[in-house]
Write an enzyme that holds these catalytic residues in place. Structure first.
Site, PDB file in Angstrom:
ATOM      1  N   PRO A  91       0.733  -0.992   0.046  1.00 33.50           N
ATOM      2  CA  PRO A  91      -0.137   0.129   0.050  1.00 33.50           C
ATOM      3  C   PRO A  91       0.852   1.168  -0.129  1.00 33.50           C
ATOM      4  O   PRO A  91       0.377   2.132  -0.330  1.00 33.50           O
ATOM      5  CB  PRO A  91      -0.778  -0.321   1.329  1.00 33.50           C
ATOM      6  CG  PRO A  91      -0.378  -1.275   1.961  1.00 33.50           C
ATOM      7  CD  PRO A  91       0.573  -2.105   1.165  1.00 33.50           C
ATOM      8  N   GLU A 118       0.082  -9.590   7.963  1.00 32.46           N
ATOM      9  CA  GLU A 118       0.528  -8.304   8.167  1.00 32.46           C
ATOM     10  C   GLU A 118       1.480  -7.703   7.224  1.00 32.46           C
ATOM     11  O   GLU A 118       1.958  -6.468   7.169  1.00 32.46           O
ATOM     12  CB  GLU A 118       1.040  -8.053   9.694  1.00 32.46           C
ATOM     13  CG  GLU A 118       0.178  -8.533  10.620  1.00 32.46           C
ATOM     14  CD  GLU A 118      -1.314  -7.662  10.562  1.00 32.46           C
ATOM     15  OE1 GLU A 118      -2.297  -8.223  10.473  1.00 32.46           O
ATOM     16  OE2 GLU A 118      -1.191  -6.460  10.521  1.00 32.46           O
ATOM     17  N   ARG A 156      -2.646  -5.608 -21.878  1.00 35.45           N
ATOM     18  CA  ARG A 156      -3.533  -4.617 -22.748  1.00 35.45           C
ATOM     19  C   ARG A 156      -2.680  -3.925 -23.676  1.00 35.45           C
ATOM     20  O   ARG A 156      -2.961  -3.549 -24.754  1.00 35.45           O
ATOM     21  CB  ARG A 156      -4.554  -4.068 -22.250  1.00 35.45           C
ATOM     22  CG  ARG A 156      -5.577  -4.781 -21.482  1.00 35.45           C
ATOM     23  CD  ARG A 156      -6.658  -3.907 -20.986  1.00 35.45           C
ATOM     24  NE  ARG A 156      -7.467  -3.194 -21.915  1.00 35.45           N
ATOM     25  CZ  ARG A 156      -7.195  -1.888 -22.567  1.00 35.45           C
ATOM     26  NH1 ARG A 156      -6.284  -1.108 -22.208  1.00 35.45           N
ATOM     27  NH2 ARG A 156      -8.091  -1.571 -23.481  1.00 35.45           N
ATOM     28  N   ASP A 171      -8.880   4.433 -25.135  1.00 30.90           N
ATOM     29  CA  ASP A 171      -8.692   4.225 -23.909  1.00 30.90           C
ATOM     30  C   ASP A 171      -8.536   5.732 -23.153  1.00 30.90           C
ATOM     31  O   ASP A 171      -8.170   6.756 -23.370  1.00 30.90           O
ATOM     32  CB  ASP A 171      -7.285   3.567 -23.708  1.00 30.90           C
ATOM     33  CG  ASP A 171      -7.360   2.237 -23.438  1.00 30.90           C
ATOM     34  OD1 ASP A 171      -6.508   1.378 -23.152  1.00 30.90           O
ATOM     35  OD2 ASP A 171      -8.391   1.455 -23.640  1.00 30.90           O
TER      36      ASP A 171
HETATM   37  C1  4FV Z   1      -1.714  -3.472  -1.669  1.00 33.25           C
HETATM   38  C2  4FV Z   1      -2.229  -2.309  -2.307  1.00 33.25           C
HETATM   39  C3  4FV Z   1      -2.307  -3.850  -0.390  1.00 33.25           C
HETATM   40  C4  4FV Z   1      -1.250  -5.216   2.289  1.00 33.25           C
HETATM   41  C5  4FV Z   1      -0.507  -6.199   3.261  1.00 33.25           C
HETATM   42  C6  4FV Z   1      -1.137  -7.163   1.187  1.00 33.25           C
HETATM   43  C7  4FV Z   1      -1.699  -5.968   1.076  1.00 33.25           C
HETATM   44  C8  4FV Z   1      -0.644  -7.351   2.606  1.00 33.25           C
HETATM   45  N1  4FV Z   1      -0.880  -3.872  -2.600  1.00 33.25           N
HETATM   46  N2  4FV Z   1      -1.804  -1.967  -3.380  1.00 33.25           N
HETATM   47  N3  4FV Z   1      -3.164  -1.444  -1.663  1.00 33.25           N
HETATM   48  N4  4FV Z   1      -1.459  -5.165  -0.115  1.00 33.25           N
HETATM   49  O1  4FV Z   1      -3.054  -3.604   0.275  1.00 33.25           O
HETATM   50  O2  4FV Z   1      -0.836  -3.010  -3.534  1.00 33.25           O
HETATM   51  O3  4FV Z   1       0.878  -7.661   2.472  1.00 33.25           O
END
Ligand code: 4FV
Length: 229
Positions: A91, A118, A156, A171
């Site tokens: 994230p 986690e 794509r 697009d």
């Molecule tokens: C995420 C996102 C995401 C967080 C903990 C996977 C999770 C676990 N990945 N964009 N938003 N990943 O939330 O790409 O590791």
């Protein structure tokens, strides 16, 4: 013929990728060998009796963390046949958008590492990751959905993947504008009519209308304040 692009995914749920890409334009590109996807079961790289891939967090706290050893082993094995960047889906990563999709479509392949629980022991980021990418400011239960989004959006853009029935030209984000509204038969439905210009056959006017609509949408979205939540 080597694939135009190869995706290797490291995940504790490899079985969920097949069904997602069995259908549609990406599925067809895989069947044609233009795009290759292999989902690797992280547990295959855990050699203890319980094939443990996660453990409790150092310093305490809730949940579990993915261990470094299985991930290091999986990534190093994959890098023997995929020279593309190793990407952690997290994230806090750089935001995925059409510009990044275009950039990644130029790679020979991508190695996508999906976290769970986690998260991933930070030594994987330190020693193995080339990039960290996020698909949006929200927390998923795992990186798999983010990996699928990237595989679809990047595939794509690979030449030959889209047939002529689909084109990149229309697009959204192809340039810096959103796409224009689309209509098809019937010309009237539930009292809602297709804009006359589209029925006119006058391609100059149609193109002008489409550009105007695309600009209106782009300005509307750019002007739309993001609600404070
Ligand atoms: C995420 C996102 C995401 C967080 C903990 C996977 C999770 C676990 N990945 N964009 N938003 N990943 O939330 O790409 O590791």
């Amino acid at each position: 013929m080597p694939p135009a692009i190869r995706f290797d995914v490291v995940t504790v749920f490899p079985e969920i990728f097949g069904p997602v890409f069995a259908a549609g334009v990406v599925g067809r590109a895989m069947a044609r060998g233009l795009v290759q996807l292999e989902a690797h079961d992280l547990r295959r790289y855990a050699h203890d009796r319980h094939r443990q891939v996660d453990d409790v967090p150092y310093g305490g706290g809730p949940g579990m963390v993915l261990k470094p050893e299985p991930l290091f082993e999986a990534i190093e094995e994959i890098k023997a046949h995929n020279s593309g960047p190793v990407i952690l889906l997290e994230p806090w990563g750089e935001r995925f958008d059409q510009g990044l999709a275009r950039e990644l479509a130029g790679e020979p392949g991508l190695v996508l590492v999906c976290g769970r629980y986690e998260g991933i022991d930070d030594r994987v980021r330190q020693a193995q990751a080339d990039r960290e990418v996020s698909i949006g400011d929200y927390v998923l239960s795992g990186g798999e959905l983010a990996a699928m989004v990237i595989i679809d959006a990047v595939s794509r853009l690979v030449p030959g993947v889209l047939g002529d029935e689909e084109s990149l030209a229309g697009d959204s984000f192809a340039g810096d504008e959103l796409g224009h509204p689309q209509y098809t038969r019937p010309a009237e439905y539930r009292g809602l009519r297709v804009p006359e210009v589209l029925l006119s056959g006058n391609h100059k006017e149609i193109e002008a209308w489409r550009r105007a609509q695309a600009r209106r949408r782009t300005l509307a979205r750019a002007g739309a304040p993001r609600p404070e939540r």
